[in-house]
Structures are given as C-alpha cells and as structure tokens.
Design a protein around this motif. Structure first.
Motif, mmCIF file in Angstrom:
data_model
loop_
_atom_site.group_PDB
_atom_site.id
_atom_site.type_symbol
_atom_site.label_atom_id
_atom_site.label_comp_id
_atom_site.label_asym_id
_atom_site.label_seq_id
_atom_site.Cartn_x
_atom_site.Cartn_y
_atom_site.Cartn_z
ATOM 1 N N LEU A 1 53.299 42.762 33.285
ATOM 2 C CA LEU A 1 52.794 43.299 31.839
ATOM 3 C C LEU A 1 52.793 41.909 30.910
ATOM 4 O O LEU A 1 53.325 41.194 30.772
ATOM 5 N N GLY A 2 51.611 41.997 30.099
ATOM 6 C CA GLY A 2 51.897 41.068 28.857
ATOM 7 C C GLY A 2 50.524 39.868 28.929
ATOM 8 O O GLY A 2 50.384 39.023 28.324
ATOM 9 N N ILE A 3 49.757 39.871 30.195
ATOM 10 C CA ILE A 3 48.977 38.893 30.349
ATOM 11 C C ILE A 3 47.595 39.301 29.586
ATOM 12 O O ILE A 3 47.320 40.510 29.364
ATOM 13 N N CYS A 4 46.997 38.243 28.920
ATOM 14 C CA CYS A 4 46.004 38.672 27.893
ATOM 15 C C CYS A 4 44.923 39.318 28.587
ATOM 16 O O CYS A 4 44.116 40.058 28.235
ATOM 17 N N CYS A 5 44.405 38.464 29.703
ATOM 18 C CA CYS A 5 43.280 38.911 30.541
ATOM 19 C C CYS A 5 43.317 38.118 31.790
ATOM 20 O O CYS A 5 44.171 37.174 31.949
ATOM 21 N N SER A 6 42.482 38.420 32.742
ATOM 22 C CA SER A 6 42.581 37.944 34.105
ATOM 23 C C SER A 6 40.850 37.607 34.420
ATOM 24 O O SER A 6 40.096 38.355 34.088
ATOM 25 N N VAL A 7 40.893 36.791 35.217
ATOM 26 C CA VAL A 7 39.471 36.271 35.696
ATOM 27 C C VAL A 7 39.368 35.859 37.263
ATOM 28 O O VAL A 7 40.067 34.790 37.505
ATOM 29 N N SER A 8 38.877 36.634 37.977
ATOM 30 C CA SER A 8 38.931 36.424 39.524
ATOM 31 C C SER A 8 37.469 36.018 39.915
ATOM 32 O O SER A 8 36.545 36.586 39.908
ATOM 33 N N PHE A 9 37.556 34.593 40.457
ATOM 34 C CA PHE A 9 36.141 33.891 40.957
ATOM 35 C C PHE A 9 36.362 34.354 42.309
ATOM 36 O O PHE A 9 36.883 33.903 43.369
ATOM 37 N N SER A 10 35.144 35.096 43.020
ATOM 38 C CA SER A 10 34.983 35.457 44.287
ATOM 39 C C SER A 10 36.186 35.855 45.260
ATOM 40 O O SER A 10 36.513 35.363 46.268
ATOM 41 N N GLY A 11 37.038 36.461 44.442
ATOM 42 C CA GLY A 11 38.383 36.915 44.947
ATOM 43 C C GLY A 11 38.516 37.958 45.893
ATOM 44 O O GLY A 11 37.594 38.997 45.972
ATOM 45 N N ASN B 1 35.104 44.070 34.030
ATOM 46 C CA ASN B 1 33.560 43.812 34.310
ATOM 47 C C ASN B 1 33.379 43.130 35.600
ATOM 48 O O ASN B 1 34.239 42.298 36.282
ATOM 49 N N ILE B 2 32.230 43.601 36.441
ATOM 50 C CA ILE B 2 31.950 43.152 37.661
ATOM 51 C C ILE B 2 30.556 42.309 37.517
ATOM 52 O O ILE B 2 29.642 42.971 37.323
ATOM 53 N N LEU B 3 30.467 40.956 37.704
ATOM 54 C CA LEU B 3 29.363 40.199 37.290
ATOM 55 C C LEU B 3 28.996 39.515 38.819
ATOM 56 O O LEU B 3 29.638 38.619 39.381
ATOM 57 N N VAL B 4 27.824 39.967 39.176
ATOM 58 C CA VAL B 4 27.375 39.300 40.701
ATOM 59 C C VAL B 4 26.020 38.553 40.257
ATOM 60 O O VAL B 4 25.106 38.993 39.672
ATOM 61 N N PHE B 5 26.035 37.252 41.084
ATOM 62 C CA PHE B 5 24.792 36.450 41.108
ATOM 63 C C PHE B 5 24.046 36.620 42.459
ATOM 64 O O PHE B 5 24.883 36.865 43.434
ATOM 65 N N ASP B 6 23.043 37.057 42.124
ATOM 66 C CA ASP B 6 22.118 37.488 43.305
ATOM 67 C C ASP B 6 21.510 36.093 43.948
ATOM 68 O O ASP B 6 20.468 35.548 43.321
ATOM 69 N N GLU B 7 22.345 35.649 44.943
ATOM 70 C CA GLU B 7 21.607 34.764 45.782
ATOM 71 C C GLU B 7 20.877 35.013 47.104
ATOM 72 O O GLU B 7 20.815 34.147 48.124
ATOM 73 N N GLY B 8 20.606 36.208 47.166
ATOM 74 C CA GLY B 8 20.198 36.737 48.331
ATOM 75 C C GLY B 8 21.135 37.125 49.477
ATOM 76 O O GLY B 8 22.291 37.187 48.950
ATOM 77 N N ASN B 9 20.757 37.230 50.780
ATOM 78 C CA ASN B 9 21.615 37.750 51.888
ATOM 79 C C ASN B 9 22.602 36.440 52.004
ATOM 80 O O ASN B 9 22.375 35.329 52.011
ATOM 81 N N VAL B 10 23.700 36.793 52.896
ATOM 82 C CA VAL B 10 24.463 36.103 53.446
ATOM 83 C C VAL B 10 23.849 35.334 54.549
ATOM 84 O O VAL B 10 23.230 35.717 55.398
ATOM 85 N N GLU B 11 24.328 33.938 54.817
ATOM 86 C CA GLU B 11 23.817 33.191 55.776
ATOM 87 C C GLU B 11 24.873 32.521 56.536
ATOM 88 O O GLU B 11 26.019 32.410 55.992
ATOM 89 N N SER C 1 33.994 38.006 39.141
ATOM 90 C CA SER C 1 32.842 37.208 39.392
ATOM 91 C C SER C 1 32.354 36.870 40.907
ATOM 92 O O SER C 1 33.256 36.646 41.562
ATOM 93 N N HIS C 2 31.325 37.229 41.421
ATOM 94 C CA HIS C 2 30.992 37.130 42.699
ATOM 95 C C HIS C 2 29.567 36.617 42.993
ATOM 96 O O HIS C 2 28.874 36.591 41.948
ATOM 97 N N PHE C 3 29.218 36.497 44.202
ATOM 98 C CA PHE C 3 27.681 36.071 44.657
ATOM 99 C C PHE C 3 27.554 37.060 45.905
ATOM 100 O O PHE C 3 28.370 37.767 46.695
ATOM 101 N N THR C 4 26.308 37.643 45.766
ATOM 102 C CA THR C 4 25.845 38.291 46.996
ATOM 103 C C THR C 4 25.861 37.474 48.273
ATOM 104 O O THR C 4 25.723 38.306 49.333
ATOM 105 N N SER C 5 25.715 36.127 48.469
ATOM 106 C CA SER C 5 25.600 35.542 49.586
ATOM 107 C C SER C 5 26.951 35.274 49.888
ATOM 108 O O SER C 5 27.161 34.153 51.014
ATOM 109 N N ASP C 6 28.192 35.510 49.469
ATOM 110 C CA ASP C 6 29.555 35.017 49.828
ATOM 111 C C ASP C 6 29.568 35.494 51.217
ATOM 112 O O ASP C 6 29.855 36.606 51.781
ATOM 113 N N LEU C 7 29.942 34.361 52.312
ATOM 114 C CA LEU C 7 30.253 34.709 53.689
ATOM 115 C C LEU C 7 31.846 34.977 53.806
ATOM 116 O O LEU C 7 32.178 35.486 54.686
ATOM 117 N N LEU C 8 32.689 34.042 53.033
ATOM 118 C CA LEU C 8 33.958 34.095 53.267
ATOM 119 C C LEU C 8 34.782 35.076 52.579
ATOM 120 O O LEU C 8 35.685 35.861 53.159
#
Length: 451
Positions: A146-156, A325-335, A243-250
């Motif tokens: 408790l007490g964190i101002c905010c959090s940012v998760s990249f491809s988490g 907030n869920i923000l997704v970048f559309d890079e197409g399908n996973v390769e 924050s995430h990507f549609t193309s995330d394979l991992l």
C-alpha cells in the motif's frame, strides 16, 4: 519468411552499447538489500539508485522491478531528464528468473521498502515499473504494498501458471530439431536459434524451469491463484497501466485481455501450437483474463497502431479517470520468430506522460484500500503470509522477518489512515466481519496504528 537471427542479434547488441549522455550530473548510490530467503538464509543483493542532482528533494522515484535497467538504457535517460530518481537491481543473474515467485519476490519487496526509506525520496511519489517477468513483479508488488503512487507493467505476465505451461508447450516444438544437432552445433547459440522452430522461446525457456518443477510438485490451484496477479486483482490499491502487443510470443496477450487475441495462428507457427488460455487445462478462475477480473466501470481498454519509423517510441494513450488502463499495440498475429514485439528497430514504450500525471497527484490521491489487500496485510503481519512468509528467530532487523513485516504494514496503514481515516475504519470493519480468523490480528493492528 524466417528472420535473419544474426541480424536480429546485431540490432540488439547495437542497442546495448549505444551511449546515453546526460546533460547534468547524476549520483549513483549503491545499497545492499538484506532479506531472508524462503529457506531461512539471510541473503544480500545490490540495488542502485540514480539521483539527478538538478531537482529539489524529496524526489519522485521510478522503482524498476526484477530486471536490471542498464546505464545506457534510453528509458533511464528519459526518466532522469524528467528529474526523477530511478532505482534498479544490479548484477542481475538469469537464475533469478527461476526464483521469480520465491526469493526474487521477497528481494524486490524488500528493495521497495528500503528505497521508500531513503531520506531524499518522496515516498508518496514512487512508481513501480517493469517488463515481462519484471512486469509480473511490478504487479505482485502492487498486490503486496500500500502506498505506491501507480504501477506500469510492460508486456507483463498476469497468469503465472498459464504462462509457464504455455512456454513448456511451445518449447516442445523445438525438441525434435535440437535432437538432430551435433554436440558442437548445440554449443553454437546462434546456430540453435537459426534452426529451431520457435527460437526466442528456446533461448529463454531454461531460465524458468525451476518454476515448472514447482508446478509439477504441486499443481494445487489456490497456490497458483495467489501467485497470479489476475486472481489477486482485488488487492490492487493504486492505479495500474498495462501495456502489451498483440504479437507477443513470450507473454501471450490472451491472459491480459481476450479482446485482441487473433483468432487464427500465423503460418510460421508449428502445427498444433497452442497460445490461448482455453487450450490449457486450467481451473475456472485461472481461465479468466486480467480484463475480466478488473472492475468493468474502472477499466479503459484501447487498441492502437504501432509506430512505423525507426527509433520512434511507442506513445501510450490513457484515461486518467479510470484506475486501470490496458493499452495494446496492434502488430498483427504472433509469429514464430517473434519476441514481445516484432519491430526491433523501433524505440521504447513511453509511459512518461502517464507517470507524470500520477506523480502530480501522489499516492495521497491515487490510493484506495480494499478488503482483499487488508486481509493480505493482516496475514503477513501475523507471520502467515504465503507470498512473503514471515520468518521468526533469525534476524528481526532484516526484511522478510515477522518483525519487519509488522513494521512495514503499520507504516503503510498509518500513512493511509492519516488521510483516509473513514475508509480505513470502514475496511477494517468489513474484513473483521468477513474474516473471523483474522479478528485478533486486526484488533492488534488497529490498536497499534500510529494515527
């Protein structure tokens, strides 16, 4: 068409050596973080705090979770130019990925507590951030503290059980080819990446096998729910941006939001490749995405196009009126040759506008308190926490001990109660009624609160 793995590695190497000069001096403060591991051993790991010497104190700080942010990282440069201090683990070892749910979680929690006590850091303006496994750690720290101002998760990672089972399933497609290689070829890392069907997963899979071993030892669902941020979303008490990507394979996007998972597999993926949660035998709660577990009226989901120009950053759109907030970048399908995203010559994901907006408010305005979080804190206070089990009789001055857990929890609740006494009192009444097993602990906490 299969990517040129050697060219990809050259691009990554070039990014790693690029210098990032600062127009002002920066203090590099190294501190040692002692913590008690799950086996009762007192361990120590180093942490570095970069403090720009241009702004007045106390300073806001971005806490980088799990992975080390190297000194030549463009994002570090960006944060320091804003006048923000930055803390990061240093001397990171790949074996820490295998301890992600155990000692690494204890260390990161201890490091966050230690950073918050630095005299020139504003503890009401601390942002936790990380990517991939670090994004997982970011979310887990948001669950615990408790007490964190905010959090940012990249491809988490949001569902640890699914992601580990998925990596195991994906890597099965590499085994047949690997078995055909000679001993010398197996020693050639680049050669292996060139010939196996899912190369990046093949490169990182071994780091996470200790977690898979724990799953095989005990697949009891409640354990993995507690270790999966999706199932612990009721314990978030500060805003979170994903924050995430549609193309995330991992880290397949399906675990974050099912809205933007592509229906068809890319032709580059092997036959039988599985990437959706519904394709794995998981319990009902573990089949749900983070978006499904967050309050619908407090969630902003947005799909946006990625940048096209080399070096251009991924700019994030967000809605400050929503806690999540869920923000997704559309890079197409996973390769098959992908990683977290496809275009490796692009810049970084830029969350500075979001962070700056939350820092202006500080945790005094951004925080709230849930019954789920208070119950979790009470369990830690009593030495019954599953995520960070309090240790007694080893060293009461070290993070991970029952005594230090009690101190941290009283400090966090006291600071919240000073500004929100009615919300604290109401949440205490709610959890006392719902959790009779915690009544005595909550009575003690209430009597000791410094408000």
């Amino acid at each position: 068409m299969k990517r040129d793995i050697r060219k990809m590695m050259a691009l990554l190497s070039e990014a790693n050596v690029k210098e990032q000069d600062l127009p002002f001096s920066v203090e590099k403060r190294d501190i040692e973080i002692p913590f008690i591991s799950k086996n009762g051993t007192v361990c120590r790991r180093p942490l570095r705090i970069y403090v720009p010497e241009t702004e007045p104190t106390p300073k806001p700080l971005v806490f980088i979770a799990h992975y080390e942010m190297p000194e030549n990282d463009a994002t570090l440069n960006l944060y320091l130019r804003k006048g923000w201090a930055v803390s990061t683990p240093i001397d990171f070892q790949s074996e820490y990925n295998g301890n992600l749910i155990d000692d690494d979680l204890i260390f990161n929690s201890a490091a966050l507590s230690a950073v918050r006590k630095q005299p020139d850091i504003d503890r009401t303006r601390i942002v936790v951030s990380g990517g991939s496994a670090g994004g997982y750690m970011t979310q887990m720290l948001s669950v615990l503290h408790l007490g964190i101002c905010c959090s940012v998760s990249f491809s988490g990672i949001t569902n640890i059980l699914f992601n580990m089972k998925y990596l195991q399933s994906a890597n099965e497609h590499n085994k047949e080819i690997l078995e055909t290689l000679s001993a010398d070829e197996r020693k050639d890392f680049i050669r292996c990446l060139e010939v196996i069907p899912v190369p990046i997963i093949g490169a990182i899979f071994g780091q996470f096998t200790p977690i898979l071993a724990k799953i095989q030892e005990n697949s009891y669902g409640e354990i993995w729910k507690a270790l999966s941020p999706t199932c612990m979303a009721r314990c978030f008490t500060a805003p979170v941006l994903f924050s995430h990507f549609t193309s995330d394979l991992l880290v397949p996007i399906d675990q974050l939001t099912k809205r933007f998972t592509y229906a068809e597999l890319d032709k580059s993926l092997p036959d039988g490749f599985r990437i959706r949660m519904s394709e794995f035998p998981l319990q009902e709660d573990l089949q749900r995405s983070m978006a499904e577990m967050l309050p619908e009226g407090d969630l902003f989901e947005h799909l946006c196009p990625p940048p096209q120009t080399s070096g251009e950053n991924f700019k994030l759109s967000f809605d400050l009126s929503k806690r999540f907030n869920i923000l997704v970048f559309d890079e197409g399908n996973v390769e098959a040759e992908g990683g977290h995203y496809k275009k490796m010559d692009l810049g970084s994901v830029d969350a500075t506008a979001y962070i700056q907006a939350q820092l202006q408010k500080s945790s005094r305005e951004t925080n709230w308190l849930t019954a789920g979080k208070l119950a979790l804190m009470a369990e830690r206070y009593a030495g019954k926490g599953f995520l960070i089990p309090g240790q007694a009789g080893i060293d009461d001055t070290v993070y991970g001990s029952v005594a230090m857990n009690c101190q941290e929890i009283l400090e966090e609740l006291s600071e919240f109660g000073e500004l929100h006494p009615e919300e604290l009192a109401g949440t205490l009444r709610t959890i006392m009624t719902a959790r009779l097993d915690l009544a005595d602990v909550l009575d003690e906490i209430q009597g000791r609160l410094l408000i």
